[in-house]
Design an enzyme around this catalytic site. Structure first.
Site, PDB file in Angstrom:
ATOM      1  CG  HIS A  84      -9.281  -1.788   3.928  1.00 17.50           C
ATOM      2  ND1 HIS A  84      -9.081  -1.869   2.671  1.00 17.50           N
ATOM      3  CD2 HIS A  84      -9.089  -0.830   4.364  1.00 17.50           C
ATOM      4  CE1 HIS A  84      -8.362  -0.600   2.238  1.00 17.50           C
ATOM      5  NE2 HIS A  84      -8.397   0.043   3.527  1.00 17.50           N
ATOM      6  CG  ASP A  85     -11.912   1.530   3.086  1.00 16.50           C
ATOM      7  OD1 ASP A  85     -11.239   1.549   3.879  1.00 16.50           O
ATOM      8  OD2 ASP A  85     -11.287   2.138   2.108  1.00 16.50           O
ATOM      9  CD  GLU A  99      -9.066   4.030  -2.074  1.00 17.10           C
ATOM     10  OE1 GLU A  99     -10.038   3.487  -1.463  1.00 17.10           O
ATOM     11  OE2 GLU A  99      -8.378   4.906  -1.633  1.00 17.10           O
ATOM     12  CG  ASP A 157      -2.253   0.336   0.976  1.00 16.46           C
ATOM     13  OD1 ASP A 157      -2.587   1.651   0.500  1.00 16.46           O
ATOM     14  OD2 ASP A 157      -3.230  -0.461   1.001  1.00 16.46           O
TER      15      ASP A 157
HETATM   16  O1  ISL Z   1     -14.829   3.982   3.063  1.00 15.66           O
HETATM   17  C1  ISL Z   1     -14.931   5.402   2.696  1.00 15.66           C
HETATM   18  C2  ISL Z   1     -15.710   6.147   3.668  1.00 15.66           C
HETATM   19  O2  ISL Z   1     -17.020   5.957   3.502  1.00 15.66           O
HETATM   20  C3  ISL Z   1     -14.242   5.709   1.630  1.00 15.66           C
HETATM   21  O3  ISL Z   1     -14.549   7.184   1.203  1.00 15.66           O
HETATM   22  C4  ISL Z   1     -12.743   5.668   2.049  1.00 15.66           C
HETATM   23  O4  ISL Z   1     -12.415   6.664   2.970  1.00 15.66           O
HETATM   24  C5  ISL Z   1     -11.912   6.077   0.623  1.00 15.66           C
HETATM   25  O5  ISL Z   1     -12.255   5.131  -0.120  1.00 15.66           O
HETATM   26  C6  ISL Z   1     -10.457   5.955   0.854  1.00 15.66           C
HETATM   27  O6  ISL Z   1     -10.148   4.964   1.266  1.00 15.66           O
HETATM   28  C7  ISL Z   1      -8.812   4.852   1.677  1.00 15.66           C
HETATM   29  O7  ISL Z   1      -8.033   5.937   2.166  1.00 15.66           O
HETATM   30  C8  ISL Z   1      -8.585   6.182   3.636  1.00 15.66           C
HETATM   31  C9  ISL Z   1      -8.620   4.987   4.447  1.00 15.66           C
HETATM   32  O8  ISL Z   1      -9.343   5.276   5.770  1.00 15.66           O
HETATM   33  C10 ISL Z   1      -9.226   3.841   3.843  1.00 15.66           C
HETATM   34  O9  ISL Z   1      -9.009   2.793   4.658  1.00 15.66           O
HETATM   35  C11 ISL Z   1      -8.396   3.645   2.479  1.00 15.66           C
HETATM   36  O10 ISL Z   1      -8.826   2.492   1.800  1.00 15.66           O
HETATM   37  C12 ISL Z   1      -7.693   7.322   4.231  1.00 15.66           C
HETATM   38  O11 ISL Z   1      -6.260   6.522   4.060  1.00 15.66           O
END
Ligand code: ISL
Length: 563
Positions: free
Chosen positions: A341-342, A269, A103
């Site tokens: 993971h989100d 992403e 990552d």
């Molecule tokens: O899950 C979300 C909030 O609803 C998404 O908006 C998420 O924050 C977005 O996909 C960005 O995600 C990534 O960056 C974030 C981190 O918290 C997430 O785990 C990561 O995948 C900040 O680094």
């Protein structure tokens, strides 16, 4: 030497497996997963057949956002292990012909990163211009309500600005206040990031998953956004897909990847990315990235905000996926994912984790994996892991979920039960409970008390019960992955959507050099008539009942026809 010919790079026929290190395997009995734990499970991943591990952040971090707040890009957090452990993981994967993608979180750092610690000390500091510092709104007093430079809200509730008395300025944080946004306009910042990436590639990793990489170029004016129901402005139009994004990615490609003999997987992403942007970024001849993660499909059951959860209309999913398949058909490339993971667990979200748990998990997998693009499997998805029946806010750990609950209940006066219900459906913690290896008390994940509670269904849903069982969700994922490796039509075949108006059956074809695959899947709880057939049944998730002319609930079939 694997092919580097544009259009035939190794990652096009690969399947990626995402490991969320906190929750994968604890080896030292502290209730938190770690790198030696991952190493002990490499054979499991090899047996599943995946080609690549994408490892969520293991760098030094105060863990405000579970490692997405990095305080040292060049070292491993002691919770997870050491640099020697990472070297060993790389070696163990490479020995088996597998690869490691790390990552890369460079839209922001932790506020405990040395760069920020220095930056916040004052406007004369060596790193003064490394972050997004701004004066209070003209005519206001810094630190007082309304003095923020603009009205943007943070993804984790509240304002996106934090007052810093020692500088007399605010800094921007699109995520938590412990995640200050880096200033990509500063070429020295870009150089430092490229140098860091080069050191990781020199170490032997095989690519990067780039966290919210389409947020790195902001509209320099940082204008107010349209006010949302949270009371804050929507900054998305001004920080997503910004004016210098492609310039920065092209520069990164030139300074990090182009001079190397290897071929790397890069996946950006990109919330709010469009198919047109993706086509340009992933063009096999001129693009800057291998592929992107787009968010259109995972927003289809949100009514504007993710906490207003609705039902999925399958026709919307077909329209969305069909559009992305078409837009990237010529020279571009898709990533394919249900989970990470989100996101909540797919079998609970768009499947049926009660009466049709096995069939819906495998039907959804079949549909996803047969599209054109690189599929991603999130840990536990291959076991049909489900959402978690959280019965109390105290059971949740995720900063987004915890902050949302506090604001919704305490500030906006919403009904606690309703807020908890939305969290049960959409919280990121649904994906973050420990991997379910066995039916034992610690689920084979830990001998201690885990950092977040186990899903109680680990007594039923676990790897020990499935590996070796030909009728398991695991075995079905294994067969889908093997099919992609053995049949070029799965990788390169043209995609054509069928039955766009059918709200139960998801059907499409893939064609390459006279071979055609037909995928038909009933993504509903009712049996439906279906007369689509091919010559040879290649793969199915349920025993086929050809006599009835029906597809059983959540039945999925793949047929092959040769011209
Ligand atoms: O899950 C979300 C909030 O609803 C998404 O908006 C998420 O924050 C977005 O996909 C960005 O995600 C990534 O960056 C974030 C981190 O918290 C997430 O785990 C990561 O995948 C900040 O680094």
């Amino acid at each position: 030497m694997p092919s580097r010919e544009p259009g035939h790079e190794w990652w096009r026929s690969a399947v990626v497996y995402q490991v969320y290190p906190r929750s994968f395997q604890d080896s030292d009995g502290d209730g938190v997963g770690d790198i030696p734990g991952i190493i002990s499970r490499v054979d499991y991943l090899h047996d599943l057949g995946v080609d690549v591990v994408w490892l969520s952040p293991v760098y030094r971090s105060p863990h405000d956002d579970n490692g997405y707040d990095i305080s040292d890009y060049e070292d491993i957090d002691p919770t997870f292990g050491t640099l020697a452990d990472i070297d060993e993981l790389i070696a163990q994967l490479h020995t088996r012909g597998m690869r490691l993608v790390m990552d890369l979180v460079v839209n922001h750092t932790s506020d405990e990163h040395a760069w920020f610690v220095d930056s916040r000390t004052g406007r004369e500091s060596a790193h003064a211009d490394w972050y997004m510092w701004r004066d209070p709104r003209p005519g206001t007093v810094g630190g007082e309500p309304g003095a923020e430079p603009n009205n943007w809200g943070s993804f984790f509730s509240g304002s996106a600005w934090q007052w810093e008395p020692s500088r007399g300025q605010y800094y921007l944080h699109l995520f938590s206040k412990k995640q200050p946004d880096l200033n990509w306009e500063n070429p020295v910042v870009r150089e430092a990031i490229a140098a860091m990436m080069n050191r990781w590639l020199d170490r032997g990793i095989d690519g990067f998953r780039m966290d919210v990489i389409n947020f790195i170029s902001k509209d320099a004016a940082l204008p107010d956004g349209a006010v949302l129901e949270t009371g804050f402005g929507d900054g998305m139009p001004y920080f997503a897909n910004g004016p210098r994004l492609q310039e920065y990615l092209a520069e990164m490609k030139a300074n990090v990847f182009d001079g190397r003999s290897g071929d790397y997987l890069t996946v950006g992403e990109m919330p709010a990315a469009t198919p047109e942007l993706a086509a340009s970024l992933t063009d096999a001849r001129t693009g800057q990235l291998s592929m992107i993660f787009q968010f259109e499909h995972v927003g289809l059951d949100h009514d504007g905000v993710k906490w207003n959860v609705g039902a999925l209309d399958l026709r919307d999913l077909k329209t969305s996926f069909g559009r992305w398949q078409d837009a990237l058909a010529e020279n571009g490339w898709n990533s394919l994912y249900w989970n990470n993971h989100d996101q909540p667990r797919i079998v609970s979200r768009w499947g049926n984790d009660r009466e049709h748990w096995y069939a819906s998990a495998t039907a959804l997998a079949t549909v996803l994996h047969l599209h054109r693009g690189t599929p991603y499997v999130y840990q536990g998805e291959e076991l049909g892991m489900t959402n978690v029946p959280f019965d109390d806010i105290a059971a949740l750990r995720d900063i987004e979920s915890v902050n949302h609950y506090a604001v919704a209940v305490d500030l906006l006066g919403q009904e606690p039960a309703a807020v908890l219900d939305a969290l049960r459906r959409m919280s990121r913690d649904n994906a973050r409970t420990p991997m379910q290896w066995t039916a034992e008390p610690g689920a084979g994940f830990t001998s201690a008390s885990p950092w977040i509670g186990l899903n109680a269904n680990h007594d039923r849903v676990n790897a020990a019960a499935q590996v070796g069982d030909p009728n398991s969700v695991f075995a079905h994922y294994r067969r889908l992955i093997a099919l992609r490796h053995s049949d070029p039509v799965v990788v390169h075949g043209d995609f054509r959507m069928l039955l766009p108006d059918d709200s139960s059956v998801y059907a499409f074809t893939r064609e390459l050099d006279g071979t055609s695959l037909l995928v038909v899947a009933n993504l509903s709880d009712e049996a439906v008539p279906c007369d689509l057939r091919g010559d040879e049944l290649v793969l199915t998730n349920l025993p086929e009942d050809t006599a009835s002319g029906l597809l059983a609930p959540w039945e999925a079939r793949i047929y092959r026809t040769r011209a």
